[in-house]
Design a protein around this motif. Structure first.
Motif, PDB file in Angstrom:
ATOM      1  N   PHE A  79       0.810  -1.239  -0.089  1.00 36.36           N
ATOM      2  CA  PHE A  79      -0.099  -0.056   0.099  1.00 36.36           C
ATOM      3  C   PHE A  79       0.821   1.283  -0.140  1.00 36.36           C
ATOM      4  CE2 PHE A  79      -4.149  -1.823   1.771  1.00 36.36           C
ATOM      5  CZ  PHE A  79      -4.660  -2.019   0.507  1.00 36.36           C
ATOM      6  N   ASP A  80       2.194   1.103   0.257  1.00 38.18           N
ATOM      7  CA  ASP A  80       2.949   2.326   0.535  1.00 38.18           C
ATOM      8  C   ASP A  80       2.989   3.161  -0.684  1.00 38.18           C
ATOM      9  OD1 ASP A  80       4.352   3.028   2.635  1.00 38.18           O
ATOM     10  OD2 ASP A  80       6.104   3.009   1.442  1.00 38.18           O
ATOM     11  N   VAL A  81       2.929   2.591  -1.682  1.00 37.14           N
ATOM     12  CA  VAL A  81       2.948   3.452  -2.996  1.00 37.14           C
ATOM     13  C   VAL A  81       1.867   4.661  -3.252  1.00 37.14           C
ATOM     14  CG1 VAL A  81       4.556   1.494  -4.345  1.00 37.14           C
ATOM     15  CG2 VAL A  81       1.881   1.862  -4.442  1.00 37.14           C
ATOM     16  N   LEU A  82       0.878   4.114  -2.644  1.00 33.22           N
ATOM     17  CA  LEU A  82      -0.290   5.114  -2.545  1.00 33.22           C
ATOM     18  C   LEU A  82      -0.189   6.436  -2.077  1.00 33.22           C
ATOM     19  CD1 LEU A  82      -3.053   2.449  -1.034  1.00 33.22           C
ATOM     20  CD2 LEU A  82      -2.640   3.069  -3.736  1.00 33.22           C
ATOM     21  N   ARG A  83       1.086   6.333  -1.421  1.00 32.40           N
ATOM     22  CA  ARG A  83       1.501   8.034  -0.967  1.00 32.40           C
ATOM     23  C   ARG A  83       1.654   8.849  -2.104  1.00 32.40           C
ATOM     24  NH1 ARG A  83       5.972   8.406   2.632  1.00 32.40           N
ATOM     25  NH2 ARG A  83       6.570   6.558   1.206  1.00 32.40           N
ATOM     26  N   ASN A  84       1.894   8.115  -3.291  1.00 36.96           N
ATOM     27  CA  ASN A  84       2.306   9.184  -4.383  1.00 36.96           C
ATOM     28  C   ASN A  84       1.116   9.190  -5.258  1.00 36.96           C
ATOM     29  OD1 ASN A  84       5.178   8.856  -3.719  1.00 36.96           O
ATOM     30  ND2 ASN A  84       5.197   6.665  -4.813  1.00 36.96           N
ATOM     31  N   VAL A  85       0.002   8.733  -4.960  1.00 39.90           N
ATOM     32  CA  VAL A  85      -1.350   9.044  -5.576  1.00 39.90           C
ATOM     33  C   VAL A  85      -2.031  10.169  -4.902  1.00 39.90           C
ATOM     34  CG1 VAL A  85      -3.174   7.989  -6.985  1.00 39.90           C
ATOM     35  CG2 VAL A  85      -1.185   6.648  -6.446  1.00 39.90           C
ATOM     36  N   ASP A  86      -2.039  11.273  -5.522  1.00 44.27           N
ATOM     37  CA  ASP A  86      -2.529  12.620  -4.867  1.00 44.27           C
ATOM     38  C   ASP A  86      -4.244  12.286  -5.073  1.00 44.27           C
ATOM     39  OD1 ASP A  86      -0.502  13.485  -3.621  1.00 44.27           O
ATOM     40  OD2 ASP A  86      -0.046  15.073  -5.107  1.00 44.27           O
ATOM     41  N   GLU A  87      -4.634  12.150  -6.128  1.00 39.81           N
ATOM     42  CA  GLU A  87      -6.310  12.295  -6.498  1.00 39.81           C
ATOM     43  C   GLU A  87      -6.936  11.191  -5.733  1.00 39.81           C
ATOM     44  OE1 GLU A  87      -9.910  12.943  -7.465  1.00 39.81           O
ATOM     45  OE2 GLU A  87      -9.136  10.992  -8.483  1.00 39.81           O
ATOM     46  N   PRO A  88      -7.845  11.541  -4.833  1.00 39.94           N
ATOM     47  CA  PRO A  88      -8.401  10.528  -3.868  1.00 39.94           C
ATOM     48  C   PRO A  88      -9.153   9.165  -4.720  1.00 39.94           C
ATOM     49  CG  PRO A  88      -9.335  12.533  -3.613  1.00 39.94           C
ATOM     50  CD  PRO A  88      -8.281  12.900  -4.616  1.00 39.94           C
ATOM     51  N   PHE A  89      -9.844   9.620  -5.770  1.00 44.75           N
ATOM     52  CA  PHE A  89     -10.680   8.674  -6.460  1.00 44.75           C
ATOM     53  C   PHE A  89      -9.546   7.734  -7.215  1.00 44.75           C
ATOM     54  CE2 PHE A  89     -13.372   6.475  -9.417  1.00 44.75           C
ATOM     55  CZ  PHE A  89     -14.296   5.988  -8.594  1.00 44.75           C
ATOM     56  N   GLU A  90      -8.542   7.995  -7.643  1.00 44.83           N
ATOM     57  CA  GLU A  90      -7.616   7.411  -8.373  1.00 44.83           C
ATOM     58  C   GLU A  90      -6.821   6.538  -7.249  1.00 44.83           C
ATOM     59  OE1 GLU A  90      -6.487   6.834 -11.338  1.00 44.83           O
ATOM     60  OE2 GLU A  90      -8.314   8.036 -12.015  1.00 44.83           O
ATOM     61  N   ARG A  91      -6.481   7.057  -6.057  1.00 38.13           N
ATOM     62  CA  ARG A  91      -5.987   6.258  -5.030  1.00 38.13           C
ATOM     63  C   ARG A  91      -6.804   5.343  -4.588  1.00 38.13           C
ATOM     64  NH1 ARG A  91      -4.841  10.378  -1.809  1.00 38.13           N
ATOM     65  NH2 ARG A  91      -6.176   9.953   0.096  1.00 38.13           N
ATOM     66  N   LEU A  92      -8.103   5.448  -4.512  1.00 38.52           N
ATOM     67  CA  LEU A  92      -9.175   4.318  -4.145  1.00 38.52           C
ATOM     68  C   LEU A  92      -8.974   3.235  -4.957  1.00 38.52           C
ATOM     69  CD1 LEU A  92     -11.452   3.489  -2.157  1.00 38.52           C
ATOM     70  CD2 LEU A  92     -13.106   4.703  -3.605  1.00 38.52           C
ATOM     71  N   LYS A  93      -8.795   3.650  -6.478  1.00 38.69           N
ATOM     72  CA  LYS A  93      -8.946   2.631  -7.531  1.00 38.69           C
ATOM     73  C   LYS A  93      -7.456   1.916  -7.126  1.00 38.69           C
ATOM     74  CE  LYS A  93     -10.033   5.289 -11.298  1.00 38.69           C
ATOM     75  NZ  LYS A  93     -10.160   5.625 -12.517  1.00 38.69           N
ATOM     76  N   ALA A  94      -6.487   2.343  -7.197  1.00 42.36           N
ATOM     77  CA  ALA A  94      -5.067   1.968  -6.979  1.00 42.36           C
ATOM     78  C   ALA A  94      -5.098   0.743  -5.907  1.00 42.36           C
ATOM     79  CB  ALA A  94      -3.986   3.037  -7.049  1.00 42.36           C
ATOM     80  N   MET A  95      -5.847   1.325  -4.798  1.00 45.18           N
ATOM     81  CA  MET A  95      -5.849   0.569  -3.498  1.00 45.18           C
ATOM     82  C   MET A  95      -6.462  -0.747  -3.769  1.00 45.18           C
ATOM     83  SD  MET A  95      -6.994   2.258  -0.006  1.00 45.18           S
ATOM     84  CE  MET A  95      -6.542   1.683   1.546  1.00 45.18           C
ATOM     85  N   GLY A  96      -7.609  -0.652  -4.541  1.00 48.89           N
ATOM     86  CA  GLY A  96      -8.361  -1.893  -4.788  1.00 48.89           C
ATOM     87  C   GLY A  96      -7.639  -2.834  -5.700  1.00 48.89           C
ATOM     88  N   ARG A  97      -6.927  -2.382  -6.680  1.00 52.17           N
ATOM     89  CA  ARG A  97      -5.983  -3.157  -7.469  1.00 52.17           C
ATOM     90  C   ARG A  97      -4.838  -3.776  -6.759  1.00 52.17           C
ATOM     91  NH1 ARG A  97      -6.314   1.290 -11.464  1.00 52.17           N
ATOM     92  NH2 ARG A  97      -8.063   0.689 -12.626  1.00 52.17           N
ATOM     93  N   ILE A  98      -4.376  -2.874  -5.742  1.00 54.09           N
ATOM     94  CA  ILE A  98      -3.239  -3.422  -5.202  1.00 54.09           C
ATOM     95  C   ILE A  98      -3.714  -4.708  -4.090  1.00 54.09           C
ATOM     96  CG2 ILE A  98      -1.571  -3.081  -3.155  1.00 54.09           C
ATOM     97  CD1 ILE A  98      -1.126  -0.394  -4.465  1.00 54.09           C
ATOM     98  N   TYR A  99      -4.921  -4.378  -3.512  1.00 55.54           N
ATOM     99  CA  TYR A  99      -5.435  -5.335  -2.632  1.00 55.54           C
ATOM    100  C   TYR A  99      -5.890  -6.734  -3.509  1.00 55.54           C
ATOM    101  CZ  TYR A  99      -8.995  -7.182   0.870  1.00 55.54           C
ATOM    102  OH  TYR A  99      -9.387  -7.951   1.772  1.00 55.54           O
ATOM    103  N   ILE A 100      -6.431  -6.483  -4.643  1.00 56.29           N
ATOM    104  CA  ILE A 100      -6.617  -7.790  -5.402  1.00 56.29           C
ATOM    105  C   ILE A 100      -5.585  -8.483  -5.914  1.00 56.29           C
ATOM    106  CG2 ILE A 100      -7.712  -8.568  -7.520  1.00 56.29           C
ATOM    107  CD1 ILE A 100      -9.717  -6.277  -7.397  1.00 56.29           C
ATOM    108  N   LYS A 101      -4.303  -7.629  -6.358  1.00 54.52           N
ATOM    109  CA  LYS A 101      -3.063  -8.317  -6.710  1.00 54.52           C
ATOM    110  C   LYS A 101      -2.347  -9.321  -5.601  1.00 54.52           C
ATOM    111  CE  LYS A 101       1.557  -7.223  -8.513  1.00 54.52           C
ATOM    112  NZ  LYS A 101       1.608  -8.506  -9.000  1.00 54.52           N
ATOM    113  N   PHE A 102      -2.469  -8.391  -4.443  1.00 52.61           N
ATOM    114  CA  PHE A 102      -2.045  -8.979  -3.301  1.00 52.61           C
ATOM    115  C   PHE A 102      -2.860 -10.458  -2.877  1.00 52.61           C
ATOM    116  CE2 PHE A 102      -2.113 -10.195   1.173  1.00 52.61           C
ATOM    117  CZ  PHE A 102      -0.795 -10.133   1.917  1.00 52.61           C
ATOM    118  N   ALA A 103      -4.025 -10.446  -2.931  1.00 51.78           N
ATOM    119  CA  ALA A 103      -4.828 -11.724  -2.921  1.00 51.78           C
ATOM    120  C   ALA A 103      -4.441 -12.737  -3.811  1.00 51.78           C
ATOM    121  CB  ALA A 103      -6.393 -11.384  -2.724  1.00 51.78           C
TER     122      ALA A 103
END
Lengths: 214, 214
Positions: A79-103
């Motif tokens: 999740f650490d890379v999310l700090r580089n994503v400023d736009e909140p909705f983009e961050r939310l999307k990235a978060m979801g993708r990272i979560y799924i990739k982790f799974a």
DNA sequence: TTAAAAATATTAACACTGTTAATTATATTT
DNA sequence: AAATATAATTAACAGTGTTAATATTTTTAA
């Protein structure tokens, strides 16, 4: 003054053995899956007696819980890379993708962290209220959802209900996939569709659905 | 002509024993949970030898699979009242509520049906393609979603993706709840909220979210 | 340096688990 | 009643988590 030094040395060695046990447990766990992790097999690989492990971990649940914690640390790192994503909705999307990739990349860890009862029961038993790793993960989601709401996204919906709803959807699709419950549905209702694309299409549906909420 | 009668009698008795084994398995399963169901305990309660069970079920997975099937039949029965709900979106809502109620009322069955790997692996191994009970359940959802789309609800989204997305969300919230992963989150982020109301609020969020999609 | 004490590791055992092969008991057919 | 087919059993294997009693090693004190 010598005695504290010796005591520290002993504590260090003790901690080192604890670490080595966990290392082997993790190795077996990742190689053969949860069911194949037995106290005796861990002991065999370390060339120690099975009972020795009980001097470092209360029981098997304790070992599993330690791996459970490692999983949460690992996810937090992703999740650490999310700090580089400023736009909140983009961050939310990235978060979801990272979560799924982790799974998908760590199915056994995911099972340990979000599906199995034992490790989380251990959490609920031991540390009565605070549980840093878990709280941080959900907290990160809540914060991002709050940021989205400040930008006008789904601001009509209560913050925590929205966060829980998003987590539920993504966890739902991941857990159905990892536990083998999608295979049959896909085969019957969505032929000519690839394995991973089912996850992606469900995720994209979520995104396009919540994107439209005012 | 007598010999077929006798053979039928034997088959009947055999089926009867099979049924009795499953009955006890189900009883133990519902009373003590999955982990407590052992072949020996089933046998003890029936006052028969453990190995006898292997004459009626291939292995423990086979017994579990039989219970798994019972669960799907039971859920299908709960769904039966939906035939009285004409309006498709109302039917979809009712379907979700029944699904959630089933999960909360029968946590062990739910675990067997939608969380555990073993029974569904048994399905994927044995019956290569068709699996009536499971297909029917998802099929019912797909049909209802299709009816909703015909009425103008979320018609911009691909049918199966939408169905899978709805299932994922509801399964996600149910599985997080049943496996104990909500307790901590609720305690930390949603105090002064009751246990069941968390489920309801997540479900209501889903409903209000998809209701707005055109 | 050696004896006492403390910490660490081991062996043996208990009570379970799923599962199979060999054997006995029961029911059916000839 | 004897032969056969079916059903159920006993005994055993290989494994599990876990504990109590014992042995070994390391540290402390005389």
């Amino acid at each position: 003054m010598e005695e504290t030094k010796v005591k520290n040395k002993r504590l260090e060695r003790k901690e080192e053995t604890r670490r080595r046990i966990l290392e082997v447990a993790k190795e077996l766990f990742l190689k053969h899956g949860y069911d194949e992790v037995s106290i005796r097999k861990i002991a065999d690989k370390l060339a120690i007696s099975p009972t020795t492990i009980y001097l470092y971990y209360k029981d098997k649940g304790d070992v599993i819980y330690a791996l459970h914690q490692e999983g949460f640390k690992s996810l937090a790192m992703q999740f650490d890379v999310l700090r580089n994503v400023d736009e909140p909705f983009e961050r939310l999307k990235a978060m979801g993708r990272i979560y799924i990739k982790f799974a998908l990349d760590n199915p056994d860890f995911y099972e340990l962290m979000f599906i199995m009862k034992e490790p989380i029961d251990f959490v609920n038993r031991s540390c009565a209220s605070e549980w840093e790793e878990g709280g941080a993960a959900f907290g990160a989601l809540v914060n991002t959802v709050a940021d989205c709401q400040n930008k006008g996204y789904f601001s009509s919906i209560e913050l925590h209900a929205m966060a829980l709803y998003i987590w539920s959807t993504i966890h739902g699709i991941c857990s159905l996939k990892l536990q083998g419950h999608l295979d049959h549905v896909v085969k019957e209702h969505l032929p000519n569709q690839e394995n991973t694309s089912t996850l992606e299409s469900a995720f994209n549906t979520l995104i396009s659905v919540i994107k439209g909420i005012k």
